[in-house]
Design a protein around this motif. Structure first.
Motif, mmCIF file in Angstrom:
data_model
loop_
_atom_site.group_PDB
_atom_site.id
_atom_site.type_symbol
_atom_site.label_atom_id
_atom_site.label_comp_id
_atom_site.label_asym_id
_atom_site.label_seq_id
_atom_site.Cartn_x
_atom_site.Cartn_y
_atom_site.Cartn_z
ATOM 1 N N SER A 101 45.645 9.592 -2.234
ATOM 2 C CA SER A 101 45.499 10.705 -3.166
ATOM 3 C C SER A 101 46.821 11.044 -3.841
ATOM 4 C CB SER A 101 44.962 11.932 -2.430
ATOM 5 O OG SER A 101 44.876 13.053 -3.298
ATOM 6 N N ASN A 102 47.907 10.972 -3.072
ATOM 7 C CA ASN A 102 49.214 11.355 -3.590
ATOM 8 C C ASN A 102 49.942 10.226 -4.316
ATOM 9 O OD1 ASN A 102 48.949 13.944 -2.557
ATOM 10 N ND2 ASN A 102 49.975 13.444 -0.627
ATOM 11 N N ALA A 103 49.882 9.010 -3.752
ATOM 12 C CA ALA A 103 50.681 7.897 -4.279
ATOM 13 C C ALA A 103 49.860 6.848 -5.012
ATOM 14 C CB ALA A 103 51.457 7.230 -3.128
ATOM 15 N N TYR A 109 54.170 -0.019 -4.376
ATOM 16 C CA TYR A 109 54.935 -0.792 -5.355
ATOM 17 C C TYR A 109 55.874 0.091 -6.181
ATOM 18 C CZ TYR A 109 51.697 -4.779 -4.713
ATOM 19 O OH TYR A 109 50.963 -5.819 -4.204
ATOM 20 N N ASN A 110 55.624 1.383 -6.199
ATOM 21 C CA ASN A 110 56.342 2.278 -7.115
ATOM 22 C C ASN A 110 57.722 2.698 -6.635
ATOM 23 O OD1 ASN A 110 54.117 2.215 -8.842
ATOM 24 N ND2 ASN A 110 53.174 3.996 -7.868
ATOM 25 N N SER A 111 57.928 2.739 -5.319
ATOM 26 C CA SER A 111 59.238 3.139 -4.802
ATOM 27 C C SER A 111 59.374 2.702 -3.350
ATOM 28 C CB SER A 111 59.432 4.655 -4.894
ATOM 29 O OG SER A 111 58.584 5.330 -3.967
ATOM 30 N N ILE A 112 60.611 2.566 -2.910
ATOM 31 C CA ILE A 112 60.871 2.215 -1.503
ATOM 32 C C ILE A 112 60.359 3.317 -0.597
ATOM 33 C CG2 ILE A 112 62.678 1.855 0.221
ATOM 34 C CD1 ILE A 112 64.284 0.373 -1.864
ATOM 35 N N GLU A 113 60.505 4.570 -1.045
ATOM 36 C CA GLU A 113 60.040 5.697 -0.238
ATOM 37 C C GLU A 113 58.527 5.627 -0.035
ATOM 38 O OE1 GLU A 113 63.904 6.302 -1.657
ATOM 39 O OE2 GLU A 113 62.098 5.974 -2.871
ATOM 40 N N ASN A 114 57.791 5.294 -1.088
ATOM 41 C CA ASN A 114 56.341 5.158 -0.973
ATOM 42 C C ASN A 114 55.962 4.006 -0.048
ATOM 43 O OD1 ASN A 114 55.856 7.282 -2.677
ATOM 44 N ND2 ASN A 114 55.030 6.065 -4.364
ATOM 45 N N ARG A 115 56.694 2.904 -0.174
ATOM 46 C CA ARG A 115 56.399 1.743 0.677
ATOM 47 C C ARG A 115 56.653 2.070 2.139
ATOM 48 N NH1 ARG A 115 58.941 -1.362 4.446
ATOM 49 N NH2 ARG A 115 60.762 -1.759 3.145
ATOM 50 N N LYS A 116 57.764 2.715 2.430
ATOM 51 C CA LYS A 116 58.090 3.054 3.812
ATOM 52 C C LYS A 116 57.087 4.054 4.391
ATOM 53 C CE LYS A 116 63.026 2.024 3.808
ATOM 54 N NZ LYS A 116 64.400 2.552 4.003
ATOM 55 N N GLU A 117 56.598 4.960 3.555
ATOM 56 C CA GLU A 117 55.606 5.915 4.028
ATOM 57 C C GLU A 117 54.289 5.203 4.342
ATOM 58 O OE1 GLU A 117 53.668 9.556 5.022
ATOM 59 O OE2 GLU A 117 55.701 8.753 5.131
ATOM 60 N N GLY A 217 59.309 -13.328 1.582
ATOM 61 C CA GLY A 217 57.983 -13.044 1.054
ATOM 62 C C GLY A 217 57.439 -11.676 1.395
ATOM 63 N N ARG A 218 58.157 -10.923 2.211
ATOM 64 C CA ARG A 218 57.726 -9.569 2.578
ATOM 65 C C ARG A 218 58.383 -8.574 1.623
ATOM 66 N NH1 ARG A 218 56.047 -9.679 7.990
ATOM 67 N NH2 ARG A 218 55.271 -7.562 7.665
ATOM 68 N N TRP A 219 57.565 -7.694 0.999
ATOM 69 C CA TRP A 219 58.066 -6.682 0.072
ATOM 70 C C TRP A 219 59.039 -7.321 -0.911
ATOM 71 C CZ3 TRP A 219 59.100 -5.791 5.501
ATOM 72 C CH2 TRP A 219 58.014 -5.218 6.153
ATOM 73 N N TRP A 220 58.600 -8.427 -1.543
ATOM 74 C CA TRP A 220 59.468 -9.258 -2.372
ATOM 75 C C TRP A 220 60.059 -8.517 -3.564
ATOM 76 C CZ3 TRP A 220 54.220 -9.247 -2.386
ATOM 77 C CH2 TRP A 220 53.589 -8.965 -3.592
ATOM 78 N N TRP A 221 59.469 -7.389 -3.960
ATOM 79 C CA TRP A 221 59.961 -6.637 -5.106
ATOM 80 C C TRP A 221 61.140 -5.742 -4.742
ATOM 81 C CZ3 TRP A 221 55.532 -5.752 -2.375
ATOM 82 C CH2 TRP A 221 55.393 -4.517 -1.764
ATOM 83 N N GLU A 222 61.495 -5.699 -3.441
ATOM 84 C CA GLU A 222 62.622 -4.887 -2.986
ATOM 85 C C GLU A 222 63.827 -5.767 -2.693
ATOM 86 O OE1 GLU A 222 61.559 -2.576 0.396
ATOM 87 O OE2 GLU A 222 59.875 -1.589 -0.580
ATOM 88 N N ASN A 223 65.009 -5.155 -2.745
ATOM 89 C CA ASN A 223 66.239 -5.841 -2.359
ATOM 90 C C ASN A 223 66.727 -5.291 -1.027
ATOM 91 O OD1 ASN A 223 66.480 -7.381 -4.794
ATOM 92 N ND2 ASN A 223 67.236 -5.540 -5.831
ATOM 93 N N GLY A 224 67.592 -6.047 -0.342
ATOM 94 C CA GLY A 224 68.167 -5.577 0.916
ATOM 95 C C GLY A 224 67.361 -6.005 2.120
ATOM 96 N N LYS A 225 67.671 -5.389 3.268
ATOM 97 C CA LYS A 225 66.994 -5.712 4.517
ATOM 98 C C LYS A 225 65.532 -5.323 4.446
ATOM 99 C CE LYS A 225 71.111 -5.269 7.431
ATOM 100 N NZ LYS A 225 71.741 -4.566 8.570
#
Length: 238
Positions: A101-103, A109-117, A217-225
């Protein structure tokens, strides 16, 4: 605990996989759990742990976004190792409803914060239920998988979860892991041979190309660990 883990880690360095598992199980009392996502490493451990099923509680986390191939290998694993009862833990439907409902349904895909949540709701919270009351958590982590895992020990104190984490495959290479699968005809996810060396949720996993790291191949749209929060080093002194 620090002294005990130091002693046991020294002993484990010279042991084979078949030797290390009963050794560790004997040295820890209380509830012992094994988590599997049905990746190649977890399948190797399933083969070896099936013999000790009476001493272990095995579980998997069903995020609701799995590949069909993951359910297929789950079924094949149950057929081959019926003595190892693998319990499934699911996310809270109300948490999922609120997140969508919120995201949005694919808001990760929209933000690291959304992905981590999303990872927290679908993985971390169910994990807490699965390992509640456990003294030992057996995982399929390998040091070769990522820089974040390169300095692990066979046995580590997990401060965040208040238990000891056991990584039996710590020093196994991918080739050695594959050799065990071949030798014992262990079922693996059919996506593995299509380049999916690390398989998570379908929307967040892609095949990797030659030369890429195991977890590229995991969360490929993000950079870093790239970790979902299940395996975070909290105390490297242990």
């Amino acid at each position: 605990m620090k002294e005990k883990l130091s002693y046991l880690n020294a002993e484990l360095k010279g042991m084979s996989l078949a030797e290390s598992i009963p050794f560790v199980l004997k040295n820890f009392g209380g509830k012992k759990v094994f988590s599997t996502s049905f990746g190649i490493e977890d399948q190797v451990l399933t083969h070896y742990l099936a013999e000790y099923a009476q001493f272990i509680s095995a579980f998997t986390l069903d995020t609701g976004r799995q590949f069909p191939e993951t359910y297929e290998v789950f079924q094949r694993t149950q057929t081959k190792y019926p003595q190892l009862n693998i319990e499934t833990f699911f996310p809270d439907p109300e948490d999922i409803k609120k997140y969508v409902s919120n995201a949005g349904v694919n808001g990760f895909y929209n933000s690291i914060e959304n992905r981590k949540e999303c990872c927290r709701i679908r993985k971390v919270v169910p994990l807490q239920k699965a390992i509640k009351g456990a003294s030992l958590w057996i995982t399929g982590l390998r040091a070769e998988q990522s820089d974040n895992r390169s300095d692990m020990q066979f046995l580590e104190w997990d401060e965040a979860n208040g238990l000891v984490k056991f990584n039996p495959l710590l020093n196994y290479t991918l080739k050695e892991t594959e050799a065990v699968v071949e030798a014992f005809n262990i079922p693996i996810n059919s996506l593995y041979k299509q380049g999916y060396l690390s398989i998570g949720c379908a929307p967040c996993t892609r095949a990797i190309s030659k030369g890429e790291s195991f977890r590229a191949g995991r969360w490929w749209w993000e950079n870093g660990k790239k970790e979902c929060g299940l395996h975070i080093h909290s105390d490297k002194n242990y």
